[in-house]
Structure formats: structure tokens, C-alpha cells
Design a protein around this motif. Sequence first.
Motif, mmCIF file in Angstrom:
data_model
loop_
_atom_site.group_PDB
_atom_site.id
_atom_site.type_symbol
_atom_site.label_atom_id
_atom_site.label_comp_id
_atom_site.label_asym_id
_atom_site.label_seq_id
_atom_site.Cartn_x
_atom_site.Cartn_y
_atom_site.Cartn_z
ATOM 1 N N LEU A 1 0.826 -1.207 0.000
ATOM 2 C CA LEU A 1 0.000 0.000 0.000
ATOM 3 C C LEU A 1 0.862 1.259 0.000
ATOM 4 C CD1 LEU A 1 -2.832 -0.988 2.512
ATOM 5 C CD2 LEU A 1 -3.013 -0.749 0.026
ATOM 6 N N ARG A 2 1.955 1.250 0.739
ATOM 7 C CA ARG A 2 2.826 2.438 0.764
ATOM 8 C C ARG A 2 3.486 2.651 -0.594
ATOM 9 N NH1 ARG A 2 2.736 4.200 5.922
ATOM 10 N NH2 ARG A 2 2.520 2.616 7.542
ATOM 11 N N GLY A 3 3.856 1.549 -1.242
ATOM 12 C CA GLY A 3 4.413 1.674 -2.583
ATOM 13 C C GLY A 3 3.390 2.218 -3.557
ATOM 14 N N LEU A 4 2.151 1.740 -3.444
ATOM 15 C CA LEU A 4 1.074 2.235 -4.305
ATOM 16 C C LEU A 4 0.825 3.715 -4.061
ATOM 17 C CD1 LEU A 4 -1.235 1.782 -6.322
ATOM 18 C CD2 LEU A 4 -2.663 1.017 -4.395
ATOM 19 N N ASP A 5 0.838 4.125 -2.788
ATOM 20 C CA ASP A 5 0.635 5.533 -2.438
ATOM 21 C C ASP A 5 1.705 6.409 -3.094
ATOM 22 O OD1 ASP A 5 -0.501 7.750 -0.916
ATOM 23 O OD2 ASP A 5 1.306 7.613 0.315
ATOM 24 N N ARG A 6 2.957 5.976 -3.055
ATOM 25 C CA ARG A 6 4.031 6.753 -3.675
ATOM 26 C C ARG A 6 3.887 6.781 -5.198
ATOM 27 N NH1 ARG A 6 8.830 7.871 -1.359
ATOM 28 N NH2 ARG A 6 7.487 7.795 0.484
ATOM 29 N N PHE A 7 3.469 5.651 -5.776
ATOM 30 C CA PHE A 7 3.292 5.571 -7.233
ATOM 31 C C PHE A 7 2.194 6.543 -7.701
ATOM 32 C CE2 PHE A 7 1.567 3.567 -11.112
ATOM 33 C CZ PHE A 7 2.735 3.532 -11.879
ATOM 34 N N ILE A 8 1.102 6.608 -6.925
ATOM 35 C CA ILE A 8 0.013 7.535 -7.266
ATOM 36 C C ILE A 8 0.496 8.976 -7.191
ATOM 37 C CG2 ILE A 8 -2.255 8.388 -6.551
ATOM 38 C CD1 ILE A 8 -2.866 5.541 -5.556
ATOM 39 N N SER A 9 1.296 9.289 -6.158
ATOM 40 C CA SER A 9 1.825 10.656 -6.021
ATOM 41 C C SER A 9 2.645 11.052 -7.236
ATOM 42 C CB SER A 9 2.690 10.758 -4.758
ATOM 43 O OG SER A 9 1.919 10.573 -3.598
ATOM 44 N N LEU A 10 3.435 10.103 -7.744
ATOM 45 C CA LEU A 10 4.251 10.386 -8.927
ATOM 46 C C LEU A 10 3.386 10.584 -10.165
ATOM 47 C CD1 LEU A 10 7.139 7.825 -8.311
ATOM 48 C CD2 LEU A 10 7.353 10.313 -8.291
ATOM 49 N N GLN A 11 2.269 9.860 -10.239
ATOM 50 C CA GLN A 11 1.376 9.962 -11.394
ATOM 51 C C GLN A 11 0.689 11.329 -11.484
ATOM 52 O OE1 GLN A 11 0.729 7.864 -13.858
ATOM 53 N NE2 GLN A 11 1.921 6.089 -13.187
ATOM 54 N N PHE A 12 0.544 11.997 -10.328
ATOM 55 C CA PHE A 12 -0.134 13.293 -10.319
ATOM 56 C C PHE A 12 0.554 14.304 -11.234
ATOM 57 C CE2 PHE A 12 -2.431 12.346 -6.258
ATOM 58 C CZ PHE A 12 -3.680 12.746 -6.692
#
Length: 360
Positions: free
Chosen positions: A280-291
Motif C-alpha cells: 500500500l505504501r508503494g502504491l501511495d508513492r506511485f500515485i503521487s508520482l502519477q499526479f
Amino acid sequence: KSDYFRGLNFLLNEQPDKAIDVFIQMLEVDSDTVETHLALGNLFRRRGEVDRAIRIHQNLIARPSLDQQQRSAALLELCQDYMRAGLFDRAESLLKELLEIGHHRVSALRHLLDIYQQEKEWEEAITIARRLESQSGQDMKPVIAQFHCELAEAALGHGDTAEVENLARKALSIDRRCVRASLILGRISKAAGQYKQAIRALRRVEEQDLEFLPEVLEDLRECHEALGAPQEMVSYLRQVDGRYRGTATLLMLADLLQQHEGEAAAMDYLAEVLRERPSLRGLDRFISLQFGSAEGGVREDLAVLQGLVQRLLETRPRYKCCHCGFEGQSLHWQCPSCKYWNTVKPIHGIEGEQPRRNPQ
């Protein structure tokens, strides 16, 4: 026997004070009932009725008819009553008396150690722990090392860095696997601008206990950046990640890639690694980068998804005791629940652990 049954009847009718009076009167007549009184006092203590337990055990000790073994057993019980009531000075006095007599040595030492830990009297705790190790054969070195670390933390609070270093090195000489001592040495070296020395101390943690790697990554990163060598940090992370296989290393690698090679490199890296190690933490960081490249409806959808992920993460504990299961957001070297040392560690799993962040 009639008095004995009369006492039991008082107990059954919830008249414990009268029952105690009867049992004490019986004791004056027949000292063979000592074990019954010890058990009764123990029962009251377990029920939280410490005053009644104290009264029973004090009356036992006052009886001249008791032999030495019986009196020692009563002393030990009374000591536990006092500890339960928070009367540590009285308990300490009785425990020292037991040690002088030579009865119940191991139990007395364990209770004394408990008192000194609760009172944070670490020098006394070290002395008693060594005696306990000698008497019981139990390996107390990891705990003794923690006591030295407690003294080091106190010295740090007074600004005595020389004493901090001395105590932390003593802890390592007692227990070479003491993660806390390495953290202390690494952080005081970093604070003094001795970055290479700090890196050596902090990298020792992965050899001592790989599960504590998240605790040192941010400090290591800051040390490498201060030396102008961020690429060395990247190389270290790639090397240790092969053994660690957790989330903390990939999150920091993503941060460094974003900082030095751009968002696209960080996204490519996370996308590849998260297929193999979802978190989940990896997914959270990945979403932040996608922004950064998202627009319109896609950006709104990402915001909703990230909000859900963060709500899941904010309620999740970061640390867990491997002895009793206690969970929390902060690292405790002594578990607040079971009081064991060295049992609370970062949690790994689908939520994913993260590098400890230093206060700004």
C-alpha cells in the motif's frame, strides 16, 4: 476445623474482612495453615484487594511460630503486595532481606530488577541483572546493553556526548547485536558532522538485525548527501534490497531516482518492483508520482484512490511486539505491554514499512 469452615462461610457471603479475622485467629493456634494463608493473600492480590493481601502477609510474618522457610515465603508474597501497591521502597527493603537470608534468590533478584526498571535506576538494574545472570544462568547481556543505552539517552539529554559515546560503546561490547547502540553512535556522529563515521555505525544495523533497516535509511541518506555522494546511497540501497526485500528500500530508491533522474525514472522503477512486491505504501508513492502528468478526470480519480489508500495506512500500526503482539506507531525498546526488551520491531507485509522520517 469449625473455625476454618466459619471463615469459608464468611468468604462465600462476601464478608472477606471477617474471614480474614477468623483465618488469622486460626494461625495463632495452628501454624500448619500457613500455606492456606499464603494462598488466600495471593488470591486477594490477584483480585486487586492489595490492602487485604498486605494485612494477611504482615500478620503471618509477625508470628514467632513460623520457621525460616515459611517466613521467607511470606516475605516474598508481601514484597509482591507492596509492588502491586506501588510501594517500591518497602518492597526493595524486603527483597534485600531475602537476599541476605539466602532464600528465593532468583525470585528476589527478578523482582528487584523489575523495581529498578520501573524506577529507571539503570545503574542498580545493571548490577542486579549481572547477579541474576550468575544465579540463574539466563543470558542477560542483551538487556544489560539496553540499560547502558538508557544511560546513554539520559546523558544525551544533558548534552554530554562523550559519555553518550562511552556508554553506547559499552553496550556494543556487552551485546554486539545491540541495534540501539549503533543508532545512538550513528546519530551523534552525524550531529557532529562526522558523516563517514556515522555511515559506518548506521550500516552496522543491517548486520545486527536486518528488520531495523527502515530506522537508519533517512539518516544514511542525509549523511551521503552531506558528503556529496548520493550515488553511493543508491548503490547501497540496491545492494541491501536484494536481502531485505521490503518496502522501505524501494520507497527511498524511488525518492532518489526522482530527485536525480526525474519522475519518469522513479515511476518506471516503482511500476516494475510493485508487480513483484505489492504494498500500500508503494502504491501511495506511485500515485503521487502519477499526479505530475495526470489531468482532468484522471487526476480526480487518482486523488480519490490515494485518499482511500492513505485512510487505510493512517490507522495501521508501524511496530509490533513479537512476544505479546502489542502494536503501535512508535518504536519502544522495551514493550509497554509485556515489558520484554528487544521484541518490538517494524511491521512488514502488504501495508509496507517505511523509512523513519527525521523531524524537520
